[in-house]
Design a protein around this motif. Structure first.
Motif, PDB file in Angstrom:
ATOM      1  N   LEU A   7      10.905 -26.982   1.337  1.00 37.24           N
ATOM      2  CA  LEU A   7      10.166 -27.765   0.339  1.00 37.24           C
ATOM      3  C   LEU A   7       9.193 -26.844  -0.403  1.00 37.24           C
ATOM      4  N   PRO A   8       8.769 -27.244  -1.595  1.00 39.36           N
ATOM      5  CA  PRO A   8       7.825 -26.405  -2.344  1.00 39.36           C
ATOM      6  C   PRO A   8       6.645 -25.984  -1.471  1.00 39.36           C
ATOM      7  N   GLY A   9       6.296 -24.695  -1.533  1.00 38.59           N
ATOM      8  CA  GLY A   9       5.262 -24.136  -0.666  1.00 38.59           C
ATOM      9  C   GLY A   9       5.853 -23.471   0.565  1.00 38.59           C
ATOM     10  N   GLY A  10       7.112 -23.769   0.862  1.00 38.44           N
ATOM     11  CA  GLY A  10       7.785 -23.190   2.018  1.00 38.44           C
ATOM     12  C   GLY A  10       8.470 -21.876   1.671  1.00 38.44           C
ATOM     13  N   ALA A  11       9.137 -21.300   2.673  1.00 38.60           N
ATOM     14  CA  ALA A  11       9.707 -19.961   2.525  1.00 38.60           C
ATOM     15  C   ALA A  11      10.981 -19.931   1.671  1.00 38.60           C
ATOM     16  N   LEU A  12      11.712 -21.022   1.643  1.00 35.59           N
ATOM     17  CA  LEU A  12      13.016 -21.053   0.962  1.00 35.59           C
ATOM     18  C   LEU A  12      13.184 -22.436   0.312  1.00 35.59           C
ATOM     19  N   PRO A  13      12.354 -22.722  -0.684  1.00 32.74           N
ATOM     20  CA  PRO A  13      12.236 -24.104  -1.148  1.00 32.74           C
ATOM     21  C   PRO A  13      13.342 -24.579  -2.095  1.00 32.74           C
ATOM     22  N   ALA A  14      13.756 -25.800  -1.904  1.00 28.90           N
ATOM     23  CA  ALA A  14      14.508 -26.535  -2.926  1.00 28.90           C
ATOM     24  C   ALA A  14      13.443 -27.015  -3.918  1.00 28.90           C
ATOM     25  N   PRO A  15      13.514 -26.566  -5.189  1.00 26.55           N
ATOM     26  CA  PRO A  15      12.405 -26.822  -6.113  1.00 26.55           C
ATOM     27  C   PRO A  15      12.014 -28.303  -6.232  1.00 26.55           C
ATOM     28  N   ASP A  16      13.014 -29.197  -6.168  1.00 27.03           N
ATOM     29  CA  ASP A  16      12.713 -30.629  -6.300  1.00 27.03           C
ATOM     30  C   ASP A  16      12.826 -31.370  -4.970  1.00 27.03           C
ATOM     31  N   VAL A  64      12.736 -15.030   5.781  1.00 23.73           N
ATOM     32  CA  VAL A  64      12.479 -15.641   7.091  1.00 23.73           C
ATOM     33  C   VAL A  64      12.022 -17.087   6.880  1.00 23.73           C
ATOM     34  N   HIS A  65      12.707 -18.021   7.543  1.00 19.14           N
ATOM     35  CA  HIS A  65      12.394 -19.445   7.370  1.00 19.14           C
ATOM     36  C   HIS A  65      12.744 -20.194   8.652  1.00 19.14           C
ATOM     37  N   CYS A  66      12.117 -21.327   8.830  1.00 18.36           N
ATOM     38  CA  CYS A  66      12.441 -22.234   9.943  1.00 18.36           C
ATOM     39  C   CYS A  66      12.554 -21.519  11.283  1.00 18.36           C
ATOM     40  N   VAL A  67      11.603 -20.618  11.513  1.00 18.91           N
ATOM     41  CA  VAL A  67      11.522 -20.016  12.845  1.00 18.91           C
ATOM     42  C   VAL A  67      11.086 -21.133  13.801  1.00 18.91           C
ATOM     43  N   ARG A  68      11.819 -21.243  14.879  1.00 22.96           N
ATOM     44  CA  ARG A  68      11.617 -22.367  15.814  1.00 22.96           C
ATOM     45  C   ARG A  68      10.143 -22.561  16.170  1.00 22.96           C
ATOM     46  N   SER A  85       7.624 -23.079  14.253  1.00 17.02           N
ATOM     47  CA  SER A  85       6.639 -22.742  13.214  1.00 17.02           C
ATOM     48  C   SER A  85       6.351 -23.960  12.342  1.00 17.02           C
ATOM     49  N   LEU A  86       5.273 -23.873  11.557  1.00 17.68           N
ATOM     50  CA  LEU A  86       4.950 -24.972  10.634  1.00 17.68           C
ATOM     51  C   LEU A  86       6.111 -25.226   9.675  1.00 17.68           C
ATOM     52  N   GLY A  87       6.737 -24.137   9.231  1.00 18.40           N
ATOM     53  CA  GLY A  87       7.869 -24.271   8.302  1.00 18.40           C
ATOM     54  C   GLY A  87       9.054 -25.007   8.898  1.00 18.40           C
ATOM     55  N   SER A  88       9.153 -24.999  10.224  1.00 18.61           N
ATOM     56  CA  SER A  88      10.285 -25.675  10.875  1.00 18.61           C
ATOM     57  C   SER A  88      10.038 -27.166  11.068  1.00 18.61           C
ATOM     58  N   LYS A  89       8.814 -27.600  10.813  1.00 19.78           N
ATOM     59  CA  LYS A  89       8.485 -29.001  11.091  1.00 19.78           C
ATOM     60  C   LYS A  89       8.934 -29.930   9.962  1.00 19.78           C
ATOM     61  N   PHE A  90       9.046 -31.202  10.295  1.00 24.63           N
ATOM     62  CA  PHE A  90       9.303 -32.193   9.254  1.00 24.63           C
ATOM     63  C   PHE A  90       8.044 -32.296   8.396  1.00 24.63           C
TER      64      PHE A  90
END
Ligand code: VGL
Ligand code: ZN
Length: 184
Positions: A14-23, A60-64, A66-71
């Motif tokens: 999501l926007p603000g994340g490491a590998l975001p889908a823009p919308d 690097v994204h969704c490392v188990r 991590s904040l980025g891995s959370k819903f």
């Protein structure tokens, strides 16, 4: 019996994340509504180790854990019945939710007598597409909810191609199942 499968709706996509889908944020309220219509809601999580061959292709994204891995906080995640973890090894990409390592998704769906699988989430070109193709290969009647799916748009043209590939493989692309009378 039908089930909803939400693919990788995680902060890093999501926007603000490491590998975001823009919308990507647009689909959160749609998914929140959709969950109300299903007795069985499954969500996959990209759940990578710190180091992975996957990160030769992607930031690097969704490392188990991590904040980025959370819903995302805005997702009504208490309505999720089962969380699948995939991409858990450092050996391959693990794009498809059918590659989950904490449960065997085919067995779970069969045990629950799921015959119709409604897929949505992130991202159209990678994990949604691969999940949909595996669902069809495994014999499930597979729907993709277009207005609850978003693309990462890493390469121009890939999003359109992904929709075409899913359609040609036999997926039924629906726009808003509430308005198609399919949600009863
Ligand atoms: C995904 C790229 C890398 C996805 C996961 O969830 O679509 N895309 N890892
Ligand atoms: Zn990944």
């Amino acid at each position: 019996m039908k089930a909803l499968l939400i693919v990788d709706l995680q902060n890093d996509f999501l926007p603000g994340g490491a590998l975001p889908a823009p919308d990507g944020n647009n689909i959160i309220p749609v998914v929140n509504n959709l969950m109300e219509d299903f007795h069985f809601v499954i969500a996959s999580k990209d759940w990578h180790p710190n180091e992975s061959v996957h990160f030769e292709k992607w930031p690097v994204h969704c490392v188990r854990g991590s904040l980025g891995s959370k819903f995302p906080a805005a997702l009504k995640s208490k309505n999720i019945d089962l969380v699948l973890r995939k991409g858990t090894e450092d050996t391959d990409d693990g794009y498809s939710a059918f590659e989950a390592t904490n449960v065997n998704l085919v067995d779970v769906l069969n045990e629950r007598e799921v015959t119709e699988l409604y897929v949505c989430g992130l991202t159209t070109e990678y994990c949604v597409k691969e999940t949909v193709l595996d669902a069809i290969k495994n014999g499930f009647k597979t729907f993709v909810i277009k207005n609850a799916t978003e693309a990462v748009k890493a390469n121009p043209g890939d999003e359109e191609k992904a929709w075409k590939v899913m359609y040609e493989a036999g997926a039924v692309i629906v726009d808003d199942i509430k308005y198609n009378g399919l949600s009863a």
